[in-house]
Design a protein around this motif. Structure first.
Motif, PDB file in Angstrom:
ATOM      1  N   SER A 151       0.836  -1.192   0.000  1.00  0.00           N
ATOM      2  CA  SER A 151       0.000   0.000   0.000  1.00  0.00           C
ATOM      3  C   SER A 151       0.870   1.240   0.000  1.00  0.00           C
ATOM      4  O   SER A 151       2.039   1.198   0.377  1.00  0.00           O
ATOM      5  CB  SER A 151      -0.882   0.021   1.235  1.00  0.00           C
ATOM      6  OG  SER A 151      -0.053   0.318   2.335  1.00  0.00           O
ATOM      7  N   SER A 152       0.247   2.341  -0.378  1.00  0.00           N
ATOM      8  CA  SER A 152       1.004   3.580  -0.500  1.00  0.00           C
ATOM      9  C   SER A 152       1.001   4.376   0.800  1.00  0.00           C
ATOM     10  O   SER A 152       1.258   5.561   0.782  1.00  0.00           O
ATOM     11  CB  SER A 152       0.408   4.400  -1.630  1.00  0.00           C
ATOM     12  OG  SER A 152      -0.998   4.439  -1.473  1.00  0.00           O
ATOM     13  N   GLY A 153       0.676   3.745   1.907  1.00  0.00           N
ATOM     14  CA  GLY A 153       0.611   4.459   3.185  1.00  0.00           C
ATOM     15  C   GLY A 153       1.898   5.222   3.476  1.00  0.00           C
ATOM     16  O   GLY A 153       2.980   4.753   3.149  1.00  0.00           O
TER      17      GLY A 153
ATOM     18  N   TYR B 134     -13.086   7.927 -17.727  1.00  0.00           N
ATOM     19  CA  TYR B 134     -13.795   6.858 -17.012  1.00  0.00           C
ATOM     20  C   TYR B 134     -13.184   6.663 -15.634  1.00  0.00           C
ATOM     21  O   TYR B 134     -11.956   6.604 -15.500  1.00  0.00           O
ATOM     22  CB  TYR B 134     -13.722   5.546 -17.808  1.00  0.00           C
ATOM     23  CG  TYR B 134     -14.391   5.660 -19.150  1.00  0.00           C
ATOM     24  CD1 TYR B 134     -15.758   5.475 -19.280  1.00  0.00           C
ATOM     25  CD2 TYR B 134     -13.657   5.997 -20.289  1.00  0.00           C
ATOM     26  CE1 TYR B 134     -16.386   5.615 -20.518  1.00  0.00           C
ATOM     27  CE2 TYR B 134     -14.267   6.135 -21.520  1.00  0.00           C
ATOM     28  CZ  TYR B 134     -15.636   5.944 -21.626  1.00  0.00           C
ATOM     29  OH  TYR B 134     -16.251   6.095 -22.849  1.00  0.00           O
ATOM     30  N   ASN B 135     -14.061   6.523 -14.670  1.00  0.00           N
ATOM     31  CA  ASN B 135     -13.617   6.375 -13.280  1.00  0.00           C
ATOM     32  C   ASN B 135     -13.211   4.931 -13.008  1.00  0.00           C
ATOM     33  O   ASN B 135     -13.919   3.995 -13.379  1.00  0.00           O
ATOM     34  CB  ASN B 135     -14.779   6.794 -12.367  1.00  0.00           C
ATOM     35  CG  ASN B 135     -14.355   7.009 -10.934  1.00  0.00           C
ATOM     36  OD1 ASN B 135     -13.194   6.792 -10.571  1.00  0.00           O
ATOM     37  ND2 ASN B 135     -15.289   7.424 -10.101  1.00  0.00           N
ATOM     38  N   SER B 136     -12.083   4.777 -12.334  1.00  0.00           N
ATOM     39  CA  SER B 136     -11.564   3.438 -12.024  1.00  0.00           C
ATOM     40  C   SER B 136     -11.220   3.382 -10.554  1.00  0.00           C
ATOM     41  O   SER B 136     -10.487   4.239 -10.051  1.00  0.00           O
ATOM     42  CB  SER B 136     -10.317   3.218 -12.883  1.00  0.00           C
ATOM     43  OG  SER B 136      -9.352   2.454 -12.225  1.00  0.00           O
ATOM     44  N   TYR B 137     -11.765   2.381  -9.859  1.00  0.00           N
ATOM     45  CA  TYR B 137     -11.552   2.282  -8.410  1.00  0.00           C
ATOM     46  C   TYR B 137     -10.867   0.957  -8.058  1.00  0.00           C
ATOM     47  O   TYR B 137     -11.168  -0.084  -8.652  1.00  0.00           O
ATOM     48  CB  TYR B 137     -12.903   2.356  -7.682  1.00  0.00           C
ATOM     49  CG  TYR B 137     -12.818   2.006  -6.212  1.00  0.00           C
ATOM     50  CD1 TYR B 137     -12.318   2.930  -5.284  1.00  0.00           C
ATOM     51  CD2 TYR B 137     -13.191   0.743  -5.745  1.00  0.00           C
ATOM     52  CE1 TYR B 137     -12.219   2.602  -3.935  1.00  0.00           C
ATOM     53  CE2 TYR B 137     -13.101   0.420  -4.400  1.00  0.00           C
ATOM     54  CZ  TYR B 137     -12.614   1.354  -3.497  1.00  0.00           C
ATOM     55  OH  TYR B 137     -12.507   1.034  -2.170  1.00  0.00           O
TER      56      TYR B 137
ATOM     57  N   LEU C 117      -8.011  -0.896  -4.766  1.00  0.00           N
ATOM     58  CA  LEU C 117      -7.112  -0.709  -3.620  1.00  0.00           C
ATOM     59  C   LEU C 117      -6.219  -1.934  -3.540  1.00  0.00           C
ATOM     60  O   LEU C 117      -6.620  -3.032  -3.952  1.00  0.00           O
ATOM     61  CB  LEU C 117      -7.895  -0.502  -2.320  1.00  0.00           C
ATOM     62  CG  LEU C 117      -8.831  -1.591  -1.820  1.00  0.00           C
ATOM     63  CD1 LEU C 117      -9.141  -1.339  -0.348  1.00  0.00           C
ATOM     64  CD2 LEU C 117     -10.131  -1.594  -2.593  1.00  0.00           C
ATOM     65  N   SER C 118      -5.004  -1.722  -3.033  1.00  0.00           N
ATOM     66  CA  SER C 118      -4.040  -2.816  -3.078  1.00  0.00           C
ATOM     67  C   SER C 118      -4.533  -4.025  -2.289  1.00  0.00           C
ATOM     68  O   SER C 118      -4.285  -5.166  -2.678  1.00  0.00           O
ATOM     69  CB  SER C 118      -2.679  -2.349  -2.579  1.00  0.00           C
ATOM     70  OG  SER C 118      -2.811  -1.755  -1.317  1.00  0.00           O
ATOM     71  N   GLU C 119      -5.261  -3.792  -1.207  1.00  0.00           N
ATOM     72  CA  GLU C 119      -5.737  -4.925  -0.398  1.00  0.00           C
ATOM     73  C   GLU C 119      -6.657  -5.837  -1.202  1.00  0.00           C
ATOM     74  O   GLU C 119      -6.824  -7.003  -0.875  1.00  0.00           O
ATOM     75  CB  GLU C 119      -6.469  -4.417   0.851  1.00  0.00           C
ATOM     76  CG  GLU C 119      -5.572  -3.695   1.855  1.00  0.00           C
ATOM     77  CD  GLU C 119      -5.342  -2.230   1.504  1.00  0.00           C
ATOM     78  OE1 GLU C 119      -5.785  -1.779   0.421  1.00  0.00           O
ATOM     79  OE2 GLU C 119      -4.704  -1.529   2.306  1.00  0.00           O
TER      80      GLU C 119
ATOM     81  N   LYS D 290     -12.718   1.805   4.370  1.00  0.00           N
ATOM     82  CA  LYS D 290     -12.848   3.195   4.829  1.00  0.00           C
ATOM     83  C   LYS D 290     -13.382   4.131   3.743  1.00  0.00           C
ATOM     84  O   LYS D 290     -13.531   5.329   3.940  1.00  0.00           O
ATOM     85  CB  LYS D 290     -11.537   3.758   5.379  1.00  0.00           C
ATOM     86  CG  LYS D 290     -11.043   2.976   6.583  1.00  0.00           C
ATOM     87  CD  LYS D 290     -10.014   3.739   7.349  1.00  0.00           C
ATOM     88  CE  LYS D 290      -9.705   3.035   8.656  1.00  0.00           C
ATOM     89  NZ  LYS D 290      -8.584   3.622   9.347  1.00  0.00           N
ATOM     90  N   ASP D 291     -13.636   3.601   2.553  1.00  0.00           N
ATOM     91  CA  ASP D 291     -14.161   4.432   1.468  1.00  0.00           C
ATOM     92  C   ASP D 291     -15.684   4.510   1.569  1.00  0.00           C
ATOM     93  O   ASP D 291     -16.355   3.503   1.795  1.00  0.00           O
ATOM     94  CB  ASP D 291     -13.772   3.841   0.108  1.00  0.00           C
ATOM     95  CG  ASP D 291     -12.279   3.960  -0.141  1.00  0.00           C
ATOM     96  OD1 ASP D 291     -11.698   5.006   0.225  1.00  0.00           O
ATOM     97  OD2 ASP D 291     -11.682   3.014  -0.681  1.00  0.00           O
ATOM     98  N   LEU D 292     -16.192   5.730   1.362  1.00  0.00           N
ATOM     99  CA  LEU D 292     -17.636   5.951   1.477  1.00  0.00           C
ATOM    100  C   LEU D 292     -18.272   5.999   0.091  1.00  0.00           C
ATOM    101  O   LEU D 292     -17.850   6.761  -0.773  1.00  0.00           O
ATOM    102  CB  LEU D 292     -17.900   7.274   2.195  1.00  0.00           C
ATOM    103  CG  LEU D 292     -17.472   7.296   3.657  1.00  0.00           C
ATOM    104  CD1 LEU D 292     -17.485   8.715   4.207  1.00  0.00           C
ATOM    105  CD2 LEU D 292     -18.377   6.394   4.501  1.00  0.00           C
TER     106      LEU D 292
ATOM    107  N   GLY E 298       2.435  11.028  -7.898  1.00  0.00           N
ATOM    108  CA  GLY E 298       1.410   9.998  -7.720  1.00  0.00           C
ATOM    109  C   GLY E 298       0.111  10.636  -7.268  1.00  0.00           C
ATOM    110  O   GLY E 298      -0.407  11.533  -7.927  1.00  0.00           O
ATOM    111  N   LYS E 299      -0.389  10.166  -6.146  1.00  0.00           N
ATOM    112  CA  LYS E 299      -1.658  10.691  -5.664  1.00  0.00           C
ATOM    113  C   LYS E 299      -1.498  12.128  -5.174  1.00  0.00           C
ATOM    114  O   LYS E 299      -0.514  12.442  -4.510  1.00  0.00           O
ATOM    115  CB  LYS E 299      -2.163   9.824  -4.507  1.00  0.00           C
ATOM    116  CG  LYS E 299      -2.484   8.416  -4.931  1.00  0.00           C
ATOM    117  CD  LYS E 299      -2.891   7.581  -3.752  1.00  0.00           C
ATOM    118  CE  LYS E 299      -2.933   6.129  -4.119  1.00  0.00           C
ATOM    119  NZ  LYS E 299      -4.270   5.535  -4.104  1.00  0.00           N
ATOM    120  N   ALA E 300      -2.492  12.953  -5.473  1.00  0.00           N
ATOM    121  CA  ALA E 300      -2.428  14.356  -5.044  1.00  0.00           C
ATOM    122  C   ALA E 300      -2.566  14.440  -3.527  1.00  0.00           C
ATOM    123  O   ALA E 300      -3.308  13.665  -2.926  1.00  0.00           O
ATOM    124  CB  ALA E 300      -3.570  15.116  -5.702  1.00  0.00           C
TER     125      ALA E 300
END
Ligand code: DLL
Length: 436
Positions: free
Chosen positions: A92-94, A233-236, A238-240, A302-304, A423-425
């Motif tokens: 993960s990118s934590g 296009y939205n893409s979702y 997570l590494s888990e 944790k994503d809503l 990477g992520k903002a």
């Protein structure tokens, strides 16, 4: 091309889909029981053997898995196959603490690759496309996650990875890139740099952007589409849960199909952790049904989001989730008021004068919290009459106040002044403690 299960899997009726889920879940339970962590957890709820799981509802007995569980079992506590079976790991990118690591055996990777292929096909990609993958290759799943699926679909893949905008633009121009994969914030940065680098839209052959890995509003998607004259296009993912291709928009762009033959989907109330009705926003909980080297059951993302009711015009039967509205842990409490960064983005992106980057800063002033919204605006606006500038600021402050019940300070910046991440903002700088 490898032989895959028939495309029909995307169009199965509910009963057939759930039969597959149960079969796959039993296999995952079997491998999970090989890890001391899940053996203890599962025996605690009377599951000693996959056959103790009689129906999908029995999954509800199993306790949730959290990021802390993954950290506590680092590095090998959740590995359920012999190490020699492992062919890859991601993490993960934590930014703080131990990373969470995920292992894949050969079959795990093949199954994930197939989901990537399906996702790309669903949003209209095919062998004629030149696919420039601007997500970072490495421990982060964004790069490699779509790479092999794109190759298997027959796309011409340019693995350009993240950063180096000048080279990205050169590759796009010289090789006629038709599809890019990037974070939404990087798409805006790319656009902002085109002028500096002497690249015009007419030099490019871009048709689509696949955007994900970070939250973004519908207005931000539209902005990317309008700036480039493309579909986004939205893409979702997570590494888990492997990485990208957990949920993806199809050509209808009406929510993301969550590939339910591969992931068991639950939405729970963020406080009571009880299941909510379809259409109600809650925390997304996922069980990976197709990975055996690192089984993860009922993971609290944790994503809503919420389940979108009704069927999709494309005919795919996997249910759709709405765009991610925030995370249970990104809610800011500012002078006691709950604020999600996504609420601020929604307002900011509606202002036509908004540029390509913004940042939310929260700091203490005495005993009070202060919210500062920093926004890049076009150079012409900054050189305008200061009265117009004040009027614009005033309008933005009022619109924000109406949405979040807090009066922020708004600061305008010239284009390119705010920091950009490869990477992520990082949209929120909470000087009282946390980065998001
Ligand atoms: O971000 C995987 C990915 C790569 C997804 C490329 C899409 C494209 P992680 O680094 O583990 O994995 O971060 C996962 O990022 O729990 C969400 O909070 C957020 N996220 C991912 N996609 C979206 C999206 C990858 N489309 C975390 N919208 C997730 C909003 C997203 N948030």
């Amino acid at each position: 091309m490898r032989v895959y299960s028939p495309q029909d899997i995307e169009f199965l009726d509910r009963q057939a889909l759930e039969a597959i889920q149960l079969l796959r879940l039993k296999k995952v339970i079997a491998v999970a029981l090989d890890t001391p962590f899940y053996k203890e957890r599962l025996s605690g709820v009377g599951i000693e053997h996959p056959k103790d799981l009689k129906s999908l509802d029995d999954l509800n007995k199993i306790p949730f898995t959290t990021k802390d569980d993954l950290r506590d079992t680092y590095p090998y506590g959740l590995l359920s196959v012999n190490k020699k079976e492992v062919v890859r790991m991601h993490a993960s990118s934590g930014t703080t603490g131990k990373p969470t690591v995920i292992f894949y055996d050969r079959d795990d990777l093949n199954r994930w690759t197939h989901l990537a292929l399906r996702s790309l096909r669903a949003c209209g990609c095919g062998p004629i496309d030149v696919f420039q993958n601007m997500m970072t290759y490495g421990l982060f799943t964004g790069g490699l996650g779509l790479h092999y699926g794109a190759e298997d679909l027959g796309m011409f893949v340019i693995p350009s990875s993240g950063g180096n905008t000048q080279r990205q633009l050169l590759l796009m121009k010289d090789f006629g890139t038709t599809v890019v994969h990037a974070t939404p914030s990087y798409m805006l940065h790319l656009y902002a740099q085109m002028d500096n680098m002497g690249v015009k839209l007419s030099d490019l052959n871009l048709h689509k952007a696949l955007i994900g890995a970070e939250p973004h509003s519908e207005d931000l998607r539209r902005k990317i589409e309008t700036l480039f004259g493309i579909d986004a296009y939205n893409s979702y993912g997570l590494s888990e849960m492997n990485g990208p291709s957990v949920a993806f928009e199809c050509v209808e762009k009406s929510g993301m199909h969550l590939w339910e033959d591969a992931y068991r989907l639950e939405i729970v109330d963020r406080h009571s952790l009880e299941a909510v009705e379809d259409g109600v926003v809650g925390e997304l909980v996922l069980t990976n049904l197709i990975r055996h080297a690192s089984p993860i059951l009922r993971y609290r993302t944790k994503d809503l989001t919420r389940i979108l009711t009704g069927t999709c015009a494309c005919g795919r039967t996997s249910r759709r989730i709405d765009r991610i509205m925030g995370r249970t842990d990104d809610m800011l409490i500012i002078n006691g008021v709950n604020v999600f960064p996504s609420q601020i983005e929604e307002v900011v992106m509606k202002i036509p004068e908004a540029g390509n980057n913004y940042r939310i800063v929260v700091r203490k002033k005495g005993t009070l919290d202060v919210l500062i919204v920093e926004l890049e605006v076009g150079p012409d606006i900054l050189s305008d009459d200061t009265r117009d500038l004040y009027a614009l600021k005033g309008r933005l402050v009022e619109a924000l106040k109406a949405s979040i019940s807090i009066k922020p300070i708004v600061e305008f910046h010239e284009p390119g002044q705010l920091p950009v991440q490869e990477g992520k903002a990082i949209r929120v700088v909470d000087e009282r403690g946390n980065l998001y």
